[in-house]
Design a protein around this motif. Sequence first.
Motif, PDB file in Angstrom:
ATOM      1  N   SER A  23     -10.295   0.393  27.032  1.00 17.11           N
ATOM      2  CA  SER A  23      -9.373   0.668  28.126  1.00 17.11           C
ATOM      3  C   SER A  23      -9.657  -0.285  29.278  1.00 17.11           C
ATOM      4  N   VAL A  25      -8.348  -0.489  33.453  1.00 20.05           N
ATOM      5  CA  VAL A  25      -7.508  -0.002  34.546  1.00 20.05           C
ATOM      6  C   VAL A  25      -7.932  -0.665  35.844  1.00 20.05           C
ATOM      7  N   PRO A  31      -3.212   1.125  34.189  1.00 19.87           N
ATOM      8  CA  PRO A  31      -3.578   0.150  33.154  1.00 19.87           C
ATOM      9  C   PRO A  31      -3.281  -1.280  33.594  1.00 19.87           C
ATOM     10  N   GLN A  36      -3.853  -5.079  28.007  1.00 20.85           N
ATOM     11  CA  GLN A  36      -3.499  -4.129  26.947  1.00 20.85           C
ATOM     12  C   GLN A  36      -3.462  -4.814  25.583  1.00 20.85           C
ATOM     13  N   ILE A  39      -6.747  -4.659  23.901  1.00 20.08           N
ATOM     14  CA  ILE A  39      -7.056  -3.397  23.214  1.00 20.08           C
ATOM     15  C   ILE A  39      -6.471  -3.438  21.808  1.00 20.08           C
ATOM     16  N   GLN A 117     -19.441   0.388  30.173  1.00 21.13           N
ATOM     17  CA  GLN A 117     -18.446   0.366  31.248  1.00 21.13           C
ATOM     18  C   GLN A 117     -18.812  -0.727  32.244  1.00 21.13           C
ATOM     19  N   LYS A 127     -13.674  -0.470  29.882  1.00 21.41           N
ATOM     20  CA  LYS A 127     -14.538   0.306  28.989  1.00 21.41           C
ATOM     21  C   LYS A 127     -14.486  -0.285  27.588  1.00 21.41           C
TER      22      LYS A 127
END
Length: 242
Positions: A23, A25, A31, A36, A39, A117, A127
């Motif tokens: 993730s 953010v 986000p 993205q 991911i 993290q 993360k």
Amino acid sequence: MSATASSAASQATLSAYYWHLASAVDASGKPIAALQKGIDNRLRLSFTEQGLSITGGCNTQFGGYRYDKGVLQVAQLAATMKACEPGLMALDAEVGQRIKGDLRASVATDAPEPVLQLVAQDGAVLKFTGEPTPETRYGSKGETMFLEVAAKRVKCSHPMIPNYQCLQVRERRYSESGVQQPATDKWHPLYQSIDGYEHRDGVRTVLRVKQYDWKNPPADAPSKVYVLDMVVEQDMSGKKPK
């Protein structure tokens, strides 16, 4: 545990896993759009004694780092120079902006999957979940070797799988200057797969692999494991190699 011992333990944990982006953010919890794709592509952060590397975007990014007392200090990253579609290029740029300088870092290993993290100076939170490296999984340091894989599989006797067809392999060696030496090893069936390698029928390949001694293998598993490091050569001509 002292602060020094704690930092050393966390450093060892960083190197024991491949860290996949789970993730990303910004400081407000929204986000980060450009990340993205990382991911989806399983963007991977890897640590060694020599430095860190980031793969999963267009280019591999790499550089030096230092971890101490919960702070990960990342030096300016260098990168390979491929061109890709815009989304991957944007991912590379965003990664380079986010993973640099001093980041607050915490490692948690009390969950089924370890979690790393990273908090950037602008408050962005990245993360990562950990996947054991082969060294961690097999309990040994890998030995680099080269395997030539024949274009055709061969029938072989497998104790667990009827009518099994094995890869046919032989070891290859190179001089210090990188020149391939004449083959001295005989072709022989390999009764297992090479982790990370997908064989294409009709294509002869030379692979750089790491061979690991599996310290505590299951009863039906081999004691040596091969993990693909790099495809060195591919030949689709169909000519029989000497």
